[in-house]
Every structure is written in C-alpha cells, then in structure tokens.
Design a protein around this motif. Sequence first.
Motif, PDB file in Angstrom:
ATOM      1  N   VAL A  98      -4.128   0.667   7.496  1.00  0.00           N
ATOM      2  CA  VAL A  98      -4.517  -0.190   6.371  1.00  0.00           C
ATOM      3  C   VAL A  98      -4.163  -1.647   6.671  1.00  0.00           C
ATOM      4  O   VAL A  98      -4.960  -2.558   6.432  1.00  0.00           O
ATOM      5  N   GLY A  99      -2.983  -1.881   7.224  1.00  0.00           N
ATOM      6  CA  GLY A  99      -2.598  -3.237   7.608  1.00  0.00           C
ATOM      7  C   GLY A  99      -3.496  -3.809   8.680  1.00  0.00           C
ATOM      8  O   GLY A  99      -3.851  -4.983   8.647  1.00  0.00           O
ATOM      9  N   GLY A 100      -3.886  -2.992   9.638  1.00  0.00           N
ATOM     10  CA  GLY A 100      -4.776  -3.448  10.707  1.00  0.00           C
ATOM     11  C   GLY A 100      -6.160  -3.799  10.206  1.00  0.00           C
ATOM     12  O   GLY A 100      -6.762  -4.789  10.642  1.00  0.00           O
ATOM     13  N   ILE A 101      -6.678  -3.000   9.295  1.00  0.00           N
ATOM     14  CA  ILE A 101      -7.987  -3.310   8.720  1.00  0.00           C
ATOM     15  C   ILE A 101      -7.925  -4.603   7.922  1.00  0.00           C
ATOM     16  O   ILE A 101      -8.828  -5.440   7.999  1.00  0.00           O
ATOM     17  N   SER A 102      -6.850  -4.788   7.180  1.00  0.00           N
ATOM     18  CA  SER A 102      -6.714  -6.038   6.423  1.00  0.00           C
ATOM     19  C   SER A 102      -6.544  -7.229   7.366  1.00  0.00           C
ATOM     20  O   SER A 102      -6.952  -8.346   7.038  1.00  0.00           O
ATOM     21  N   TYR A 111       1.769   5.645  10.143  1.00  0.00           N
ATOM     22  CA  TYR A 111       0.563   5.300  10.898  1.00  0.00           C
ATOM     23  C   TYR A 111      -0.606   5.000   9.967  1.00  0.00           C
ATOM     24  O   TYR A 111      -1.448   4.165  10.285  1.00  0.00           O
ATOM     25  N   VAL A 112      -0.662   5.649   8.802  1.00  0.00           N
ATOM     26  CA  VAL A 112      -1.733   5.364   7.839  1.00  0.00           C
ATOM     27  C   VAL A 112      -1.534   3.968   7.246  1.00  0.00           C
ATOM     28  O   VAL A 112      -2.486   3.199   7.094  1.00  0.00           O
ATOM     29  N   SER A 113      -0.307   3.626   6.950  1.00  0.00           N
ATOM     30  CA  SER A 113      -0.006   2.294   6.451  1.00  0.00           C
ATOM     31  C   SER A 113      -0.338   1.241   7.505  1.00  0.00           C
ATOM     32  O   SER A 113      -0.841   0.158   7.185  1.00  0.00           O
ATOM     33  N   PHE A 135       0.829  -1.196   0.000  1.00  0.00           N
ATOM     34  CA  PHE A 135       0.000   0.000   0.000  1.00  0.00           C
ATOM     35  C   PHE A 135       0.869   1.255   0.000  1.00  0.00           C
ATOM     36  O   PHE A 135       0.565   2.224  -0.695  1.00  0.00           O
ATOM     37  N   GLY A 136       1.956   1.233   0.755  1.00  0.00           N
ATOM     38  CA  GLY A 136       2.878   2.370   0.771  1.00  0.00           C
ATOM     39  C   GLY A 136       3.535   2.592  -0.585  1.00  0.00           C
ATOM     40  O   GLY A 136       3.676   3.732  -1.038  1.00  0.00           O
ATOM     41  N   LEU A 137       3.924   1.516  -1.254  1.00  0.00           N
ATOM     42  CA  LEU A 137       4.534   1.651  -2.579  1.00  0.00           C
ATOM     43  C   LEU A 137       3.537   2.172  -3.609  1.00  0.00           C
ATOM     44  O   LEU A 137       3.866   3.036  -4.429  1.00  0.00           O
ATOM     45  N   ILE A 138       2.325   1.661  -3.568  1.00  0.00           N
ATOM     46  CA  ILE A 138       1.292   2.116  -4.511  1.00  0.00           C
ATOM     47  C   ILE A 138       0.972   3.586  -4.270  1.00  0.00           C
ATOM     48  O   ILE A 138       0.832   4.366  -5.214  1.00  0.00           O
ATOM     49  N   TRP A 139       0.867   3.980  -3.008  1.00  0.00           N
ATOM     50  CA  TRP A 139       0.589   5.374  -2.672  1.00  0.00           C
ATOM     51  C   TRP A 139       1.680   6.287  -3.225  1.00  0.00           C
ATOM     52  O   TRP A 139       1.397   7.336  -3.809  1.00  0.00           O
ATOM     53  N   HIS A 140       2.939   5.895  -3.043  1.00  0.00           N
ATOM     54  CA  HIS A 140       4.054   6.709  -3.520  1.00  0.00           C
ATOM     55  C   HIS A 140       4.050   6.798  -5.045  1.00  0.00           C
ATOM     56  O   HIS A 140       4.331   7.860  -5.607  1.00  0.00           O
ATOM     57  N   ALA A 141       3.725   5.706  -5.722  1.00  0.00           N
ATOM     58  CA  ALA A 141       3.687   5.720  -7.183  1.00  0.00           C
ATOM     59  C   ALA A 141       2.561   6.610  -7.710  1.00  0.00           C
ATOM     60  O   ALA A 141       2.720   7.283  -8.735  1.00  0.00           O
ATOM     61  N   LEU A 142       1.435   6.629  -7.015  1.00  0.00           N
ATOM     62  CA  LEU A 142       0.292   7.416  -7.479  1.00  0.00           C
ATOM     63  C   LEU A 142       0.411   8.905  -7.150  1.00  0.00           C
ATOM     64  O   LEU A 142       0.073   9.753  -7.981  1.00  0.00           O
TER      65      LEU A 142
END
Length: 60
Positions: free
Chosen positions: A41-45, A36-38, A21-28
């Motif tokens: 996302v990991g906790g929800i998953s 903490y946002v990452s 998710f962090g890599l996709i966010w950086h690419a976009l």
Amino acid sequence: MPFWQRSLILLVAVMVVSFLFGLIWHALFGFYLPSYVSGIVGGISAVWIWDILKRTKSNK
C-alpha cells in the motif's frame, strides 16, 4: 524541487500512509495487517506522491 527533498518527502509520506493503513485495518477487522501488505500500500501511494512532487515547480 531538488531530488533529495522529493525523496525525503516521499519517504515520510510512505511511512505515514503505511502506518495509518495498518491502524485503520486493525480498527475495522480486529487483527493486524501483515507488514508486506502495508508495504505494498505504501509503495502504490509512493508512485502517486512521486508524480505529484515531480510536477511541482520551485521558485529559485
């Protein structure tokens, strides 16, 4: 599936989801995602992955 196996699979899955998710966010968006946002996302998953792992039955 024993508790320790579910926990290990969950830990690996959460780390992979957070990293991807962090890599996709950086690419976009061109800037790095706060950790903490990452983690959120990991906790929800983790909730979904834990539920799936609890439903799997192992043949003993």
